[in-house]
Design an enzyme around this catalytic site. Structure first.
Site, PDB file in Angstrom:
ATOM      1  N   ILE A 156       0.845  -1.206   0.000  1.00  0.00           N
ATOM      2  CA  ILE A 156       0.000   0.000   0.000  1.00  0.00           C
ATOM      3  C   ILE A 156       0.879   1.255   0.000  1.00  0.00           C
ATOM      4  CG2 ILE A 156      -1.815   1.261   1.218  1.00  0.00           C
ATOM      5  CD1 ILE A 156      -2.676  -1.522   2.389  1.00  0.00           C
ATOM      6  N   ARG A 237      -3.141   0.633  11.777  1.00  0.00           N
ATOM      7  CA  ARG A 237      -3.987   0.171  12.880  1.00  0.00           C
ATOM      8  C   ARG A 237      -3.846   1.194  14.002  1.00  0.00           C
ATOM      9  NH1 ARG A 237      -6.090  -2.563   9.616  1.00  0.00           N
ATOM     10  NH2 ARG A 237      -6.210  -4.832   9.482  1.00  0.00           N
ATOM     11  N   GLU A 266     -12.313   0.220  18.252  1.00  0.00           N
ATOM     12  CA  GLU A 266     -13.226   0.422  17.114  1.00  0.00           C
ATOM     13  C   GLU A 266     -14.515  -0.346  17.334  1.00  0.00           C
ATOM     14  OE1 GLU A 266     -11.201  -0.493  13.447  1.00  0.00           O
ATOM     15  OE2 GLU A 266      -9.658   1.001  13.787  1.00  0.00           O
ATOM     16  N   HIS A 285     -12.713   3.417   9.661  1.00  0.00           N
ATOM     17  CA  HIS A 285     -11.971   2.252   9.155  1.00  0.00           C
ATOM     18  C   HIS A 285     -12.545   1.774   7.810  1.00  0.00           C
ATOM     19  CE1 HIS A 285      -9.340  -1.401  10.399  1.00  0.00           C
ATOM     20  NE2 HIS A 285      -9.330  -1.222   9.085  1.00  0.00           N
ATOM     21  N   GLY A 287     -10.701   2.012   4.806  1.00  0.00           N
ATOM     22  CA  GLY A 287      -9.601   2.015   3.829  1.00  0.00           C
ATOM     23  C   GLY A 287      -9.899   1.226   2.569  1.00  0.00           C
TER      24      GLY A 287
HETATM   25  P1  NAP Z   1       3.029  -4.854   3.589  1.00  0.00           P
HETATM   26  O1  NAP Z   1       3.128  -4.938   2.099  1.00  0.00           O
HETATM   27  O2  NAP Z   1       3.422  -6.013   4.415  1.00  0.00           O
HETATM   28  O3  NAP Z   1       3.866  -3.557   4.018  1.00  0.00           O
HETATM   29  C1  NAP Z   1       4.164  -3.249   5.321  1.00  0.00           C
HETATM   30  C2  NAP Z   1       5.482  -2.491   5.341  1.00  0.00           C
HETATM   31  O4  NAP Z   1       5.740  -2.121   6.691  1.00  0.00           O
HETATM   32  C3  NAP Z   1       6.662  -3.299   4.850  1.00  0.00           C
HETATM   33  O5  NAP Z   1       7.317  -2.612   3.819  1.00  0.00           O
HETATM   34  C4  NAP Z   1       7.550  -3.472   6.062  1.00  0.00           C
HETATM   35  O6  NAP Z   1       8.908  -3.361   5.700  1.00  0.00           O
HETATM   36  C5  NAP Z   1       7.120  -2.309   6.961  1.00  0.00           C
HETATM   37  N1  NAP Z   1       7.304  -2.628   8.376  1.00  0.00           N
HETATM   38  C6  NAP Z   1       6.957  -3.750   9.047  1.00  0.00           C
HETATM   39  N2  NAP Z   1       7.334  -3.671  10.329  1.00  0.00           N
HETATM   40  C7  NAP Z   1       7.950  -2.469  10.460  1.00  0.00           C
HETATM   41  C8  NAP Z   1       8.587  -1.829  11.544  1.00  0.00           C
HETATM   42  N3  NAP Z   1       8.683  -2.414  12.737  1.00  0.00           N
HETATM   43  N4  NAP Z   1       9.102  -0.611  11.334  1.00  0.00           N
HETATM   44  C9  NAP Z   1       9.037  -0.019  10.107  1.00  0.00           C
HETATM   45  N5  NAP Z   1       8.459  -0.591   9.035  1.00  0.00           N
HETATM   46  C10 NAP Z   1       7.925  -1.805   9.219  1.00  0.00           C
HETATM   47  O7  NAP Z   1       1.543  -4.491   4.036  1.00  0.00           O
HETATM   48  P2  NAP Z   1       0.419  -3.696   3.232  1.00  0.00           P
HETATM   49  O8  NAP Z   1      -0.358  -4.646   2.409  1.00  0.00           O
HETATM   50  O9  NAP Z   1       1.032  -2.501   2.597  1.00  0.00           O
HETATM   51  O10 NAP Z   1      -0.521  -3.263   4.465  1.00  0.00           O
HETATM   52  C11 NAP Z   1      -0.005  -2.461   5.502  1.00  0.00           C
HETATM   53  C12 NAP Z   1      -0.972  -2.349   6.640  1.00  0.00           C
HETATM   54  O11 NAP Z   1      -2.020  -1.466   6.290  1.00  0.00           O
HETATM   55  C13 NAP Z   1      -1.700  -3.635   7.029  1.00  0.00           C
HETATM   56  O12 NAP Z   1      -0.926  -4.446   7.876  1.00  0.00           O
HETATM   57  C14 NAP Z   1      -2.932  -3.112   7.717  1.00  0.00           C
HETATM   58  O13 NAP Z   1      -2.689  -2.974   9.101  1.00  0.00           O
HETATM   59  C15 NAP Z   1      -3.129  -1.743   7.110  1.00  0.00           C
HETATM   60  N6  NAP Z   1      -4.354  -1.669   6.295  1.00  0.00           N
HETATM   61  C16 NAP Z   1      -5.367  -0.852   6.711  1.00  0.00           C
HETATM   62  C17 NAP Z   1      -6.506  -0.755   5.959  1.00  0.00           C
HETATM   63  C18 NAP Z   1      -7.617   0.160   6.373  1.00  0.00           C
HETATM   64  O14 NAP Z   1      -8.758  -0.100   6.022  1.00  0.00           O
HETATM   65  N7  NAP Z   1      -7.351   1.232   7.079  1.00  0.00           N
HETATM   66  C19 NAP Z   1      -6.665  -1.514   4.801  1.00  0.00           C
HETATM   67  C20 NAP Z   1      -5.616  -2.338   4.415  1.00  0.00           C
HETATM   68  C21 NAP Z   1      -4.462  -2.400   5.169  1.00  0.00           C
HETATM   69  P3  NAP Z   1      10.080  -4.094   6.548  1.00  0.00           P
HETATM   70  O15 NAP Z   1       9.629  -5.510   6.724  1.00  0.00           O
HETATM   71  O16 NAP Z   1      11.299  -3.922   5.719  1.00  0.00           O
HETATM   72  O17 NAP Z   1      10.165  -3.349   7.828  1.00  0.00           O
END
Ligand code: NAP
Length: 323
Positions: A156, A237, A266, A285, A287
């Site tokens: 994302i 989150r 929530e 929420h 997204g």
């Molecule tokens: P993703 O592809 O797994 O990306 C998450 C990124 O966060 C990765 O690049 C990871 O890189 C980084 N990360 C993980 N732990 C970290 C840390 N401790 N410090 C800094 N960076 C860190 O996930 P995504 O599909 O983009 O989704 C991300 C999140 O968005 C989901 O987990 C969910 O909670 C949220 N989301 C919310 C909605 C909504 O409706 N609001 C909808 C969809 C998703 P590294 O591993 O290199 O650190």
């Protein structure tokens, strides 16, 4: 014999049909969240569970002795107690990719809405307060050409970076635990350590998943490092930010404002102190909440579950369950 599956919400008819072709189905259609006792009862003979956000813990797993797979209609899976699931031999799946562009759109809606005070000024018009021109008291800040700091440049995050760089001429910087040279090249993005990102960004967007490491990652110390003109956006989150610290930062002008889609609790209570601030844009929420994307997510979740119950590797097995 077809495996038995419990689904804790109604699904689009085509998704129910595709599941029904492979499983016997029990679907909770009550509208309200299924109470815990009833959930445990319904899971007592289920081999699969399709949900979105329901906490999967040892108590639930104990009540579901036949359970083999839990499929969540979400990319975030912080509601899975991974250790407990592994102990009980239950795998977990999620729905990455299909929602990236939709969540990135919503992230931009929050950035634009908070910067240009869209909801606040909508109320202003409706309340009949617009009597003259557009004095300075209605001014906002620019999104275009500003500096965007993305915490969590994943699927994302990259979709947000694409919009920022090519749609809004923004300068993009990001912080992850590991660098992503491809993304740096694609979006002319630079890697920054967290403190540097906080100190130099006009918009700080949280998109890292909720884990032990990211819980309360943004607190008093981090807000203090941000520019007084910065806008903080949380689409990940609620628990990644210390909400009390955010309230203090807003109250004391430590940052300019916030755009929030997620909260510790929530649904957030309407009387929550965060909702007092006109410079907080608050969404429920949503997204990934477009009709098409939610159907696509449900399809992906159903396919995951069908594959898992057929003994195949599901398309989107949660990484912690990959051997
Ligand atoms: P993703 O592809 O797994 O990306 C998450 C990124 O966060 C990765 O690049 C990871 O890189 C980084 N990360 C993980 N732990 C970290 C840390 N401790 N410090 C800094 N960076 C860190 O996930 P995504 O599909 O983009 O989704 C991300 C999140 O968005 C989901 O987990 C969910 O909670 C949220 N989301 C919310 C909605 C909504 O409706 N609001 C909808 C969809 C998703 P590294 O591993 O290199 O650190």
């Amino acid at each position: 014999m077809k495996p038995h599956v419990f689904v804790d919400r109604p699904l689009a008819p085509e998704v129910e049909q595709s599941l029904a072709a492979h499983c016997t189905l029990d679907i909770w259609t009550d509208g309200d969240t299924i109470p815990r006792d009833e959930l445990h009862r319904r899971l007592s003979n289920a081999e699969g569970f399709l949900t979105a956000g329901r906490r999967i813990d040892a108590a639930l797993l104990e009540a579901a002795p036949k359970l083999r797979a839990v499929s969540t209609i979400s990319v975030g899976y912080n509601h899975f107690d991974i250790d407990a699931m592994k102990r009980f031999g239950v795998i977990g799946t999620h729905t990455p990719y299909v929602l990236d562009e939709t969540v990135a759109d919503l992230t931009f809606a929050l950035m634009l809405g908070a910067a240009r005070r869209v909801a606040e000024l909508d109320h202003y018009v409706r309340e009949g307060k617009w009597k003259r021109g557009d004095g300075e008291q209605l001014f906002g800040v620019d999104v275009h050409h500003a500096v965007l700091g993305i915490i969590g440049m994943g699927r994302i995050g990259e979709a947000v970076a694409k919009r920022a760089r090519f749609g809004f001429d923004m300068t993009v910087q990001y912080y992850n635990r590991s660098r992503k040279p491809d993304a740096e090249q694609r979006y002319e993005a630079t890697y920054a350590e967290l403190d540097e990102l906080l100190a130099t960004s006009d918009f700080v967007v949280m998109l890292a998943p909720l884990t032990e490491e990211t819980k309360d990652m943004i607190g008093r110390e981090q807000f203090a490092k941000m520019k007084a003109s910065a806008i903080y956006i949380n689409v990940s989150r609620g628990a990644t930010v210390d909400e009390d610290a955010l309230i203090d930062a807003l109250e004391n002008g430590v940052i300019r404002g916030a755009g929030l889609d997620v909260y510790k609790q929530e649904p957030i209570d309407g009387s929550h102190p965060l909702l007092r601030f006109p410079n907080v844009l608050a969404l429920p929420h949503i997204g990934s909440a477009t009709t098409k994307t939610r159907i696509d997510m449900a399809k992906a979740a159903a396919n995951n579950l069908i594959a898992a119950l057929n003994g195949e590797t599901p398309p989107y097995l949660v990484p912690e369950f990959r051997s």
